[in-house]
Design an enzyme around this catalytic site. Structure first.
Site, PDB file in Angstrom:
ATOM      1  NE  ARG B  58     -57.250 -53.848   5.450  1.00 42.56           N
ATOM      2  CZ  ARG B  58     -56.862 -55.109   5.273  1.00 42.56           C
ATOM      3  NH1 ARG B  58     -55.931 -55.632   6.015  1.00 42.56           N
ATOM      4  NH2 ARG B  58     -57.402 -55.834   4.311  1.00 42.56           N
ATOM      5  CB  THR B  59     -61.208 -48.510   6.425  1.00 43.71           C
ATOM      6  OG1 THR B  59     -60.098 -48.775   5.573  1.00 43.71           O
ATOM      7  CG2 THR B  59     -61.239 -47.035   6.742  1.00 43.71           C
ATOM      8  CE  LYS B  86     -81.507 -49.314   1.550  1.00 44.00           C
ATOM      9  NZ  LYS B  86     -80.782 -48.864   2.737  1.00 44.00           N
ATOM     10  NE  ARG B 108     -63.530 -46.943   2.166  1.00 43.40           N
ATOM     11  CZ  ARG B 108     -62.545 -47.833   2.305  1.00 43.40           C
ATOM     12  NH1 ARG B 108     -62.724 -49.083   1.915  1.00 43.40           N
ATOM     13  NH2 ARG B 108     -61.405 -47.472   2.824  1.00 43.40           N
ATOM     14  CG  HIS B 136     -58.105 -44.287   2.294  1.00 44.01           C
ATOM     15  ND1 HIS B 136     -58.547 -44.022   3.574  1.00 44.01           N
ATOM     16  CD2 HIS B 136     -58.168 -45.640   2.158  1.00 44.01           C
ATOM     17  CE1 HIS B 136     -58.858 -45.167   4.172  1.00 44.01           C
ATOM     18  NE2 HIS B 136     -58.643 -46.152   3.336  1.00 44.01           N
TER      19      HIS B 136
END
Lengths: 424, 313
Positions: B58-59, B86, B108, B136
């Protein structure tokens, strides 16, 4: 080879000495302490305006050698010690390989004798590999030169193993050092549990994680009659437990570190990874309790928990940063702040850095006596300086005190009459 | 007034005026999404990289659409927390992106403070799309826009937020935003999900959902994470639903015109029953719609859009 330290204020808490004395050193030993000593052929050190104290002793450092020499090694770590006024350090066993055997102990002592700028007293592991499962060869390590045993960095989680370790160490008169932490309560916490953690959205470590573990270890020490030293005490609850045990006559000593009486969890704000350590910086109430514990002697040792880490290990997200800060070069001025703030007398402050730690681990030194090895620190208590992490002697620079204006500094440190640090 | 923030790290740093400006700007952008040609040239030539170290549909989609409707060039990177896996550090990842000269990084990250870390080290603007359990901000702003749309105001509203308060970044941003604009915030959840000192942020804490919901103007339910059940936080989702689920009966305790909100994704039958989620008081899809407008406003304002002369839409 003769050295004459003149005009200094000699402060030796172990003997209750606080006098204007000259100190004469011959062949590495103190040969005279008197109001005025005349000698022709000695190198003279003018200590006017300075304190002349027993060489400072830090019984909780991580020299990272062997195994993590990119963070620190015995040479750089003891150089930092000397610069901070320390003449002796006890180094924790969480190296690679772990110091859980005579051979590693011998390596540390050998290297220290070759390149060291301070006396190095190895602390052996309580359990093999610091795994908390089976006892390490404590007797053999003691014979090789270990002064205490600790699984520092990890608690001995199993109560039965801690009990047996205390009983076993008792027969060798070897103090055990407790890294007191209930891991099940620590969980995945990264800072003190409380309002700041809530605000920052970081997982908390509750104070009870320390208090529960200190309680168990102190009770086990009383039960077994063994000697216990509690490392890096950071909470009010732990101090109350230790205070009560000492009042009952238990063989328990305890240390705190300068950051626990100087900083609170507020230092984490901004996600400052140099304020991340274990145990975590606590609340202002805990800080107050630590100061009270020092003032009434419940905490009789100030130790740094000098924990060097490479900048790559700190320059990351807060959750991922390693725990710990360097402390050897800031411990003295931070301790002297307690004198300025009226928490400790100057004598008691110096005692926490000399005779206190020496007694906790049965170490030689920590006092000035004619005939004894000349481990001496000369302190200018009024020297003002700004802490620059990059210009320190440690190989690492992970400190929350960078940029702090500090007062008080070792101007000369000597180990057995050998000058290991001299401020130009 | 002018918007003087280079970054959107959280609501904590914003003033009430900042928040109102963002909401007003978002309001004016809403109609763009209703056009047949849903695009204005406002951010033409700007490059926005959406870096999501944590899964999000969604975001991320909302930010991407917001950027595209303003004509920015948007690029998405899903890194599934694997900078560490990684072996690349967050700083190296950021510096590599910076070398490609983006104007805005929307990030995020599962670690609280990660966007602050980036903002300290890089030249581009950082927009926090959710950091750990911290903030948020775009979610709180779209929540406020939705409340304002339906209630005509924020000041004086009573907003009950129910669920896992400890692990929620949505909560912290909403507590700040609602507090700054004069609403009353009530927080409710089981004791394992109430973090210490949260009331000091300006919220009232309730153990009983019935008490928390009583007389509320807005009831906001938080997603309960499935992996929390059966461990130490919760015995079971069944019990959670019994004590903290929002049912039509419980909604009757709120004001008759109270709104039902949820940041999504919903667990139907756990924290919210379908009858409530689909009921007449729900504004859940309005939240999603407003999300695009709020994110357009944020991208526009951090680009200094309100200071550009040709900013007419």
């Amino acid at each position: 080879m003769k050295i004459l330290i003149t005009n200094g204020r000699v402060l030796d808490p172990a003997h209750g000495i606080d006098e204007k004395f000259d100190v004469l050193i011959e062949d590495g030993r103190i040969s005279g302490m008197a109001a005025s000593i005349e000698t022709a052929d000695a190198e003279r050190i003018d200590a006017a305006g300075c304190l002349v104290v027993p060489g400072l002793i830090d019984i909780h450092v991580h020299l990272r050698d062997p195994g993590f020499e990119y963070k620190e090694d015995i040479e750089t770590g003891t150089r930092a010690a000397a610069a901070g006024g320390f003449t002796a350090v006890a180094c924790m066993p969480n190296t690679a390989p772990v110091n859980d055997n005579k051979t590693t102990t011998q390596y540390i002592l050998h290297k220290a004798s070759q390149v060291g700028h301070a006396r190095v007293y190895p602390v052996g592991a309580i359990t093999k590999g610091l795994k908390g499962e089976s006892l390490a060869e404590l007797g053999d390590m003691k014979n090789a030169g270990c002064v205490a045993a600790s699984d520092d960095g990890h608690p001995v989680s199993n109560g039965e193993i801690m009990r047996r370790a205390l009983e076993y160490a008792r027969s060798f008169d070897l103090p055990l050092i407790s890294h007191a932490e209930d891991l099940s309560l620590v969980g995945d916490g990264v800072m003190n549990d409380g309002f700041v953690a809530t605000e920052l959205g970081l997982r908390g470590i509750p104070w009870v994680a320390e208090v529960a573990a200190v309680t168990r270890d102190v009770m086990l020490a009383e039960y077994t009659g063994a000697r216990l030293h509690v490392a890096h005490v950071s909470t009010r609850g732990a101090i109350e437990i230790i205070r009560a045990a000492r009042a009952r006559g238990a063989h328990v000593t305890a240390e705190t570190a300068p950051h626990y009486f100087t900083l609170t969890e507020d230092a984490v704000r901004g996600y400052n990874t140099n304020a991340k350590m274990n145990p975590p910086l606590r609340s202002s109430d805990d800080l107050q309790a630590v100061r009270e514990g020092l003032a009434d002697g419940t905490l009789n040792v100030i130790a740094t928990d000098h924990a060097p880490h490479h900048s790559d290990e700190k320059n990351v997200e807060f959750n991922l940063a390693l725990n710990g800060i360097i402390g050897l070069e800031t411990a003295l001025p931070l301790t002297l702040r307690l004198v300025e703030e009226g928490v400790l007398s100057l004598t008691d402050a110096i005692a926490c850095l000399t005779t206190g730690p020496a007694k906790a681990l049965n170490l030689p030194g920590g006092t000035l006596e004619v005939g004894r090895s000349a481990d001496v620190t000369i302190i200018d208590p009024d020297a003002k300086w700004t802490m620059d992490p990059q210009s320190g002697k440690s190989r690492s620079s992970n400190t929350p005190f960078g940029g702090w204006n500090l007062k008080g500094r070792a101007v000369c440190t000597m180990v057995g009459g050998r000058i290991t640090h001299r401020l130009s | 007034m002018a918007f003087n923030h280079k970054h959107i790290l959280g609501i904590e740093q914003m003033s009430a005026e900042d928040i109102t400006l963002i909401l007003d700007t978002a309001e004016s952008f809403k109609e763009i999404s209703l056009r047949s040609i849903k695009k204005v040239p406002t951010l033409r030539g700007k490059t926005i990289i959406n870096v999501f170290f944590e899964a999000s549909t969604r975001t991320r989609t909302s930010f991407e659409i917001a950027g595209k409707r303003l004509s920015a060039d948007t690029v998405n990177i899903s890194a599934s927390t694997s900078a560490v896996v990684k072996g690349e550090t967050l700083e190296d990842t950021a510096k590599n992106l910076e070398a490609m000269k983006p104007d805005i990084i929307v990030m995020r990250h599962s670690c609280s403070g990660a966007p602050h870390y980036l903002a300290e080290r890089c030249d581009f603007s950082v927009v926090n799309a959710g950091d750990g359990a911290h903030e948020h901000p775009s979610q709180a702003l779209l929540d406020l826009l939705t409340m304002r749309q339906h209630k005509g105001r924020i000041e004086g509203l009573t907003v009950a937020i129910i669920g896992d308060i400890t692990h929620s970044r949505v909560v912290r941003s909403n507590v700040y935003a609602l507090g700054k604009l004069g609403a009353q915030v009530r927080l409710c959840g089981p004791g394992t999900m109430i973090p210490p000192g949260i009331e000091r942020l300006g919220a009232q804490v309730f153990n009983s959902i019935d008490e928390a919901v009583s007389g509320a103007d807005v009831v906001m339910m938080l997603r309960i994470q499935q992996e929390r059940q059966g461990k130490t936080m919760l015995p079971s989702l069944r019990e959670y639903s019994m004590f903290y689920g929002l049912t039509p009966e419980r909604m009757k305790l709120a004001k008759t015109d109270a709104l039902v909100m949820h940041p999504g994704p919903m667990n139907r039958g756990v924290e919210i029953s379908s009858a409530v989620a689909d009921g007449p008081q729900n504004v859940i899809l309005d939240q999603v719609e407003n999300g695009v407008a709020v994110r357009m406003a944020l991208l526009y304002l951090v680009s200094g859009g309100d200071k550009l002369e040709d900013s007419a839409q």
